[in-house]
Design an enzyme around this catalytic site. Structure first.
Site, mmCIF file in Angstrom:
data_model
loop_
_atom_site.group_PDB
_atom_site.id
_atom_site.type_symbol
_atom_site.label_atom_id
_atom_site.label_comp_id
_atom_site.label_asym_id
_atom_site.label_seq_id
_atom_site.Cartn_x
_atom_site.Cartn_y
_atom_site.Cartn_z
ATOM 1 N N CYS A 165 -1.426 -0.875 -3.585
ATOM 2 C CA CYS A 165 -2.956 -0.910 -3.820
ATOM 3 C C CYS A 165 -3.790 -1.887 -3.180
ATOM 4 O O CYS A 165 -3.131 -3.030 -2.772
ATOM 5 C CB CYS A 165 -3.005 -0.867 -5.266
ATOM 6 N N HIS B 84 2.989 -3.872 -4.962
ATOM 7 C CA HIS B 84 1.840 -3.889 -5.549
ATOM 8 C C HIS B 84 0.952 -4.686 -4.552
ATOM 9 O O HIS B 84 1.252 -5.553 -3.545
ATOM 10 C CB HIS B 84 1.536 -4.721 -6.893
#
Length: 419
Positions: free
Chosen positions: A298, A250
């Site tokens: 991301c 992430h």
């Protein structure tokens, strides 16, 4: 004119009979299960009859020309029928078999693009250093495998373009290393299920390119920093010509999330930390050697923040008069850039997300690996990255645009797979 053979001896009539029996069974099942109605079945039946009749007429025309032509043509059809029969026989005996056909229209399209690429490899870019594989190599390559660079081309380019490309060491004695850090399990964020697909595919690619891969999983930001420092200090880099650093986790705009990340208490590995560990001051074994960062994560959706690199530590060195004078008068010291030979390729633009689709892994990693396999035998690294970007050019249901950032490479970097 050769006499026509009887129906019993002519392979065409045998094939027509087999085809008719097979199609009748298929159509009966389709109607029974309400897949086709009467009108649709009639249209399909007319089309099938047209094909069979035209095939018969074509063979008869050959037979009317010469008996030999008819034998040749009918023989090919008979052989095809025999192979078809054998295939069905094997399926019945052994159960379902995997048939070697393209798995999707996109895979077939990739094959066409592959062929076009091999023909037009030298026309892509004026600054591109061109390699053209011999025809034998092109025709013998298997789809979805890494294309290799011919040895003679490698030696020629390495010699003639020595001042334009990064030096590539010979296989013997070369100790290339690559690091993959993948965070899958998180304390506060959703787990990144099926990330193993990306790990396996990326590891396979790097190993095929000649890198020994170090894999680390599920780390905090501090643990990632520690692993990077240990990796930067590996003695193998002295006898290596480059390195890859791959991060899959992430992420937010500021960097890569560790496994303990949450909004109230961020756990983030910042880009500047990575670049600082591997810069020319702290990682001398990789000085003047390509350092490639691949980041699948991301990049957040926060407002009021921009993507920047700091110059901490550089300003003092450039403006400290005593230090500059010391460098000038001391022959044992040479002036060097703090940060060179880097390139970072990220899965999305700032503030935007990066997609991962089920068991197939992330879109970015999948496209990246595909382009490496197709093009790294003849394109330099930045051109390969642009190929990846081009594959995302038209927005689809899942939209993202990979970005090339913080480039300080002064030469072209060719991987020359197989050499």
């Amino acid at each position: 004119m050769a006499a026509r053979r009887t129906h019993e001896r002519d392979p065409i009539y045998k094939i027509k009979g087999l085809a008719k029996d097979m199609l009748d069974g298929v159509f009966d099942d389709l109607v029974e299960k309400n897949v086709l109605n009467g009108d649709e079945l009639l249209k399909i039946g007319e089309s099938a009859s047209f094909i069979l009749n035209k095939a018969e007429n074509l063979v008869e025309n050959f037979l009317e020309k010469t008996d030999m032509a008819g034998k040749i043509f009918a023989g090919h059809i008979a052989n095809s029928q025999e192979q078809l029969s054998l295939q069905f026989s094997n399926d019945e005996d052994d159960g379902p078999q995997k048939i070697c056909t393209p798995s999707s229209p996109s895979e077939s399209k990739r094959k066409v693009e592959d062929d076009e690429m091999e023909v037009n490899a030298g026309l892509a870019h004026e600054s591109h250093l061109m390699l053209t594989a011999p025809h034998g190599l092109q025709s013998s390559e298997v789809q979805d495998t890494l294309k290799l660079c011919p040895r003679d081309q490698f030696c020629k380019i390495k010699t003639e373009r020595a001042k334009e490309i990064y030096p590539v060491m010979e296989k013997e004695g070369r100790t290339r290393l690559a690091l993959i850090i993948c965070n899958k399990k998180f304390d506060y964020l959703f787990d990144r299920d099926n990330a193993d697909t990306d790990i396996l595919n990326m590891q396979e690619l790097l190993e095929n390119l000649g890198y020994s891969v170090v894999l680390k999983e599920n780390l905090t930001a501090q643990e990632m920093e520690t692993e990077l420092m240990q990796f930067a200090g590996r003695p193998e880099h002295q006898s290596s010509d480059s390195t890859f650093l791959v991060f899959m986790s992430h992420g937010i705009l500021e960097g890569i999330c560790g496994v303990k990340h949450r909004n109230k208490k961020p756990d983030v590995l910042h880009d500047d930390t990575i670049f600082k560990i591997f810069n020319n001051s702290n990682c001398r074994s990789l000085r003047n050697k390509p350092k490639i960062l691949i980041m699948q994560a991301c990049r957040g959706r926060y407002n009021g923040t921009i993507w920047v690199s700091t110059n901490k530590g550089i300003a003092t060195a450039d403006t400290d008069e005593e230090r500059v004078l010391s460098c000038k008068w001391n022959n044992s010291i040479t002036k060097a850039h703090v940060e060179t030979d880097f390139i970072a390729f990220k899965s999305s633009t700032p503030h935007n997300i990066s997609w991962k689709v089920g068991k197939t892994g992330s879109l970015f990693i999948s496209k990246l690996i595909d382009c490496f396999k197709k093009y790294c035998w003849c394109y330099h690294l930045e051109e390969i990255f642009r190929k990846v970007q081009h594959s995302f050019e038209v927005p689809g249901e899942l939209t993202q645009m990979p970005t090339i950032e913080r480039v300080s490479m002064t030469r072209y970097f060719y991987l020359f797979p197989g050499n």
